[in-house]
Design a protein around this motif. Structure first.
Motif, PDB file in Angstrom:
ATOM      1  N   VAL A  98      -7.874   4.435   0.842  1.00 48.97           N
ATOM      2  CA  VAL A  98      -9.189   3.847   0.519  1.00 48.97           C
ATOM      3  C   VAL A  98     -10.247   4.066   1.588  1.00 48.97           C
ATOM      4  CG1 VAL A  98      -8.195   2.100  -1.001  1.00 48.97           C
ATOM      5  CG2 VAL A  98      -8.574   1.550   1.399  1.00 48.97           C
ATOM      6  N   GLU A  99      -9.857   4.456   2.799  1.00 49.31           N
ATOM      7  CA  GLU A  99     -10.809   4.696   3.877  1.00 49.31           C
ATOM      8  C   GLU A  99     -10.889   6.189   4.178  1.00 49.31           C
ATOM      9  OE1 GLU A  99     -10.078   2.380   7.450  1.00 49.31           O
ATOM     10  OE2 GLU A  99      -9.346   0.692   6.256  1.00 49.31           O
ATOM     11  N   VAL A 100     -11.993   6.589   4.782  1.00 41.99           N
ATOM     12  CA  VAL A 100     -12.144   7.971   5.216  1.00 41.99           C
ATOM     13  C   VAL A 100     -11.651   8.062   6.659  1.00 41.99           C
ATOM     14  CG1 VAL A 100     -13.778   9.834   5.692  1.00 41.99           C
ATOM     15  CG2 VAL A 100     -14.088   8.378   3.669  1.00 41.99           C
ATOM     16  N   ASN A 101     -10.597   8.829   6.856  1.00 41.75           N
ATOM     17  CA  ASN A 101     -10.004   9.098   8.166  1.00 41.75           C
ATOM     18  C   ASN A 101      -9.857   7.855   9.058  1.00 41.75           C
ATOM     19  OD1 ASN A 101      -8.776  10.899   9.937  1.00 41.75           O
ATOM     20  ND2 ASN A 101     -10.679  11.275  11.032  1.00 41.75           N
ATOM     21  N   PRO A 102      -9.095   6.857   8.607  1.00 38.66           N
ATOM     22  CA  PRO A 102      -8.927   5.658   9.437  1.00 38.66           C
ATOM     23  C   PRO A 102      -8.196   5.956  10.746  1.00 38.66           C
ATOM     24  CG  PRO A 102      -7.353   5.648   7.641  1.00 38.66           C
ATOM     25  CD  PRO A 102      -8.278   6.819   7.398  1.00 38.66           C
ATOM     26  N   GLU A 103      -8.504   5.176  11.756  1.00 36.55           N
ATOM     27  CA  GLU A 103      -7.783   5.219  13.040  1.00 36.55           C
ATOM     28  C   GLU A 103      -6.779   4.076  13.005  1.00 36.55           C
ATOM     29  OE1 GLU A 103      -6.017   5.422  16.462  1.00 36.55           O
ATOM     30  OE2 GLU A 103      -7.337   7.048  15.843  1.00 36.55           O
ATOM     31  N   GLU A 136      -1.481  10.476  -6.235  1.00 41.92           N
ATOM     32  CA  GLU A 136      -1.567  11.636  -7.119  1.00 41.92           C
ATOM     33  C   GLU A 136      -2.259  12.802  -6.432  1.00 41.92           C
ATOM     34  OE1 GLU A 136      -3.767  10.159 -10.469  1.00 41.92           O
ATOM     35  OE2 GLU A 136      -1.989   9.297 -11.399  1.00 41.92           O
ATOM     36  N   GLY A 137      -1.833  14.001  -6.756  1.00 43.41           N
ATOM     37  CA  GLY A 137      -2.515  15.230  -6.359  1.00 43.41           C
ATOM     38  C   GLY A 137      -2.919  15.292  -4.900  1.00 43.41           C
ATOM     39  N   ASP A 138      -4.224  15.508  -4.676  1.00 42.07           N
ATOM     40  CA  ASP A 138      -4.765  15.683  -3.330  1.00 42.07           C
ATOM     41  C   ASP A 138      -4.700  14.422  -2.476  1.00 42.07           C
ATOM     42  OD1 ASP A 138      -5.344  18.268  -4.038  1.00 42.07           O
ATOM     43  OD2 ASP A 138      -7.491  17.935  -4.331  1.00 42.07           O
ATOM     44  N   GLU A 139      -4.404  13.272  -3.080  1.00 43.99           N
ATOM     45  CA  GLU A 139      -4.306  12.046  -2.286  1.00 43.99           C
ATOM     46  C   GLU A 139      -3.195  12.141  -1.244  1.00 43.99           C
ATOM     47  OE1 GLU A 139      -5.911   8.501  -5.160  1.00 43.99           O
ATOM     48  OE2 GLU A 139      -3.859   9.236  -5.502  1.00 43.99           O
ATOM     49  N   TRP A 140      -2.173  12.946  -1.495  1.00 44.37           N
ATOM     50  CA  TRP A 140      -1.095  13.130  -0.518  1.00 44.37           C
ATOM     51  C   TRP A 140      -1.622  13.726   0.781  1.00 44.37           C
ATOM     52  CZ3 TRP A 140       3.337  10.746  -1.035  1.00 44.37           C
ATOM     53  CH2 TRP A 140       3.816  10.442  -2.307  1.00 44.37           C
ATOM     54  N   ASP A 141      -2.750  14.436   0.697  1.00 43.59           N
ATOM     55  CA  ASP A 141      -3.319  15.112   1.863  1.00 43.59           C
ATOM     56  C   ASP A 141      -4.403  14.302   2.570  1.00 43.59           C
ATOM     57  OD1 ASP A 141      -1.710  17.392   1.415  1.00 43.59           O
ATOM     58  OD2 ASP A 141      -3.136  18.140  -0.072  1.00 43.59           O
ATOM     59  N   ARG A 142      -4.731  13.117   2.046  1.00 43.31           N
ATOM     60  CA  ARG A 142      -5.708  12.272   2.745  1.00 43.31           C
ATOM     61  C   ARG A 142      -5.162  11.964   4.128  1.00 43.31           C
ATOM     62  NH1 ARG A 142      -9.956   9.805   0.024  1.00 43.31           N
ATOM     63  NH2 ARG A 142      -9.897   8.145   1.576  1.00 43.31           N
ATOM     64  N   GLN A 143      -6.053  11.825   5.091  1.00 41.56           N
ATOM     65  CA  GLN A 143      -5.615  11.780   6.476  1.00 41.56           C
ATOM     66  C   GLN A 143      -6.233  10.639   7.271  1.00 41.56           C
ATOM     67  OE1 GLN A 143      -5.269  15.683   8.407  1.00 41.56           O
ATOM     68  NE2 GLN A 143      -6.477  14.846  10.083  1.00 41.56           N
ATOM     69  N   GLY A 144      -5.468  10.163   8.240  1.00 44.66           N
ATOM     70  CA  GLY A 144      -5.914   9.234   9.265  1.00 44.66           C
ATOM     71  C   GLY A 144      -5.328   9.696  10.581  1.00 44.66           C
ATOM     72  N   ARG A 169      -3.867   6.949  17.599  1.00 46.22           N
ATOM     73  CA  ARG A 169      -4.294   7.165  18.972  1.00 46.22           C
ATOM     74  C   ARG A 169      -5.343   8.266  19.095  1.00 46.22           C
ATOM     75  NH1 ARG A 169       1.452   7.091  22.038  1.00 46.22           N
ATOM     76  NH2 ARG A 169       1.914   8.582  20.420  1.00 46.22           N
ATOM     77  N   GLY A 170      -6.104   8.464  18.036  1.00 44.16           N
ATOM     78  CA  GLY A 170      -7.200   9.414  18.057  1.00 44.16           C
ATOM     79  C   GLY A 170      -6.817  10.872  18.106  1.00 44.16           C
ATOM     80  N   ALA A 171      -5.536  11.174  18.273  1.00 43.06           N
ATOM     81  CA  ALA A 171      -5.155  12.568  18.450  1.00 43.06           C
ATOM     82  C   ALA A 171      -4.004  13.013  17.544  1.00 43.06           C
ATOM     83  CB  ALA A 171      -4.762  12.819  19.906  1.00 43.06           C
ATOM     84  N   GLU A 172      -3.320  12.077  16.919  1.00 43.30           N
ATOM     85  CA  GLU A 172      -2.170  12.427  16.092  1.00 43.30           C
ATOM     86  C   GLU A 172      -2.530  12.247  14.622  1.00 43.30           C
ATOM     87  OE1 GLU A 172       1.460  11.185  19.060  1.00 43.30           O
ATOM     88  OE2 GLU A 172       0.606   9.629  17.797  1.00 43.30           O
ATOM     89  N   PRO A 173      -2.827  13.352  13.924  1.00 38.42           N
ATOM     90  CA  PRO A 173      -3.189  13.233  12.510  1.00 38.42           C
ATOM     91  C   PRO A 173      -1.971  13.002  11.632  1.00 38.42           C
ATOM     92  CG  PRO A 173      -3.164  15.533  13.161  1.00 38.42           C
ATOM     93  CD  PRO A 173      -2.867  14.728  14.405  1.00 38.42           C
ATOM     94  N   PHE A 174      -2.154  12.133  10.650  1.00 38.45           N
ATOM     95  CA  PHE A 174      -1.124  11.872   9.644  1.00 38.45           C
ATOM     96  C   PHE A 174      -1.762  11.955   8.268  1.00 38.45           C
ATOM     97  CE2 PHE A 174       1.194   9.652  13.031  1.00 38.45           C
ATOM     98  CZ  PHE A 174       2.513   9.905  12.712  1.00 38.45           C
ATOM     99  N   THR A 175      -1.132  12.675   7.364  1.00 40.17           N
ATOM    100  CA  THR A 175      -1.510  12.610   5.956  1.00 40.17           C
ATOM    101  C   THR A 175      -0.700  11.481   5.321  1.00 40.17           C
ATOM    102  OG1 THR A 175       0.235  14.139   5.292  1.00 40.17           O
ATOM    103  CG2 THR A 175      -1.942  15.109   5.847  1.00 40.17           C
ATOM    104  N   VAL A 176      -1.031  11.151   4.088  1.00 37.75           N
ATOM    105  CA  VAL A 176      -0.235  10.158   3.360  1.00 37.75           C
ATOM    106  C   VAL A 176       1.216  10.651   3.265  1.00 37.75           C
ATOM    107  CG1 VAL A 176       0.115   9.075   1.098  1.00 37.75           C
ATOM    108  CG2 VAL A 176      -2.186   9.179   2.102  1.00 37.75           C
ATOM    109  N   ALA A 177       1.403  11.914   2.925  1.00 36.81           N
ATOM    110  CA  ALA A 177       2.760  12.470   2.866  1.00 36.81           C
ATOM    111  C   ALA A 177       3.421  12.411   4.239  1.00 36.81           C
ATOM    112  CB  ALA A 177       2.734  13.905   2.345  1.00 36.81           C
ATOM    113  N   GLY A 178       2.668  12.695   5.291  1.00 39.72           N
ATOM    114  CA  GLY A 178       3.208  12.646   6.642  1.00 39.72           C
ATOM    115  C   GLY A 178       3.635  11.249   7.048  1.00 39.72           C
ATOM    116  N   LEU A 179       2.850  10.239   6.687  1.00 43.91           N
ATOM    117  CA  LEU A 179       3.234   8.852   6.975  1.00 43.91           C
ATOM    118  C   LEU A 179       4.552   8.499   6.288  1.00 43.91           C
ATOM    119  CD1 LEU A 179      -0.255   7.128   6.578  1.00 43.91           C
ATOM    120  CD2 LEU A 179       1.100   7.197   8.697  1.00 43.91           C
ATOM    121  N   ALA A 180       4.678   8.912   5.035  1.00 44.82           N
ATOM    122  CA  ALA A 180       5.893   8.617   4.282  1.00 44.82           C
ATOM    123  C   ALA A 180       7.095   9.363   4.870  1.00 44.82           C
ATOM    124  CB  ALA A 180       5.708   8.977   2.813  1.00 44.82           C
TER     125      ALA A 180
END
Length: 175
Positions: A87-92, A134-142, A145-156
């Protein structure tokens, strides 16, 4: 002194310590994989001798019960991060001090059967949240520590690795 492990690498290659290959798990398969891993934790925690579950290893690391509490809480923290990312754009995300949680929440004094139930409930919460992605939501990212990106799939996947890796740690504690 041994070099510190970059735990982010488990998202792209099998873990050199536990052999879990979470990067190979398709996003749509992650909810069921989390449920299955949580079910294995129930066997570790609910069926074990409490004295053995609470026994402190000679090296001072966590007990089997503490690993179970940690995994229960990882599921909660990561589910909240997934929800924010959707729901947020690139949360920290900041940093969750899991070592402090183990002390502050007295992990080793908790009821193992209750921990097993809560771990299963938290896995179901995360699995249910992921089942809505669904779809591209798996690639949404946060980021953490400001330097380690996680996608939704990556968090899971990171969560799945935590569950598998620390279950092996707990099973070794129990012999």
């Amino acid at each position: 002194m041994a070099e510190a492990m970059d735990w982010m690498r488990v998202l792209v290659e099998p873990c050199p310590h536990c052999a879990a290959d979470v990067g190979a798990v398709a996003p749509v398969a992650l909810p069921d994989a989390l449920r299955a891993e949580a079910a294995l934790w129930e066997d570790v925690l609910a069926g074990g001798d409490e004295d053995r579950l609470r026994a402190r290893p000679e090296d001072g690391s966590w007990t089997a019960l503490e690993y179970g509490c940690h995994c229960r809480d990882v599921l909660s923290v990561m589910t909240e991060r997934v929800a924010r990312t959707l729901v947020e754009v690139n949360p920290e995300y900041g940093w969750w001090d899991h070592e402090a949680s183990a002390l502050d929440e007295h992990y080793n004094e908790q009821d193992p059967v209750g921990v097993a139930g809560d771990l299963g409930a938290n896995a179901e919460w995360m699995a249910g949240t992921l089942a809505l992605v669904e779809g591209d939501e798996w690639d949404r990212q946060g980021t953490r520590r400001g330097a380690e990106p996680f996608t939704v799939a990556g968090l899971a996947r990171f969560t799945l690795h935590e569950l598998a890796h620390h279950r092996q740690d707990a099973e070794r504690r129990l012999g």
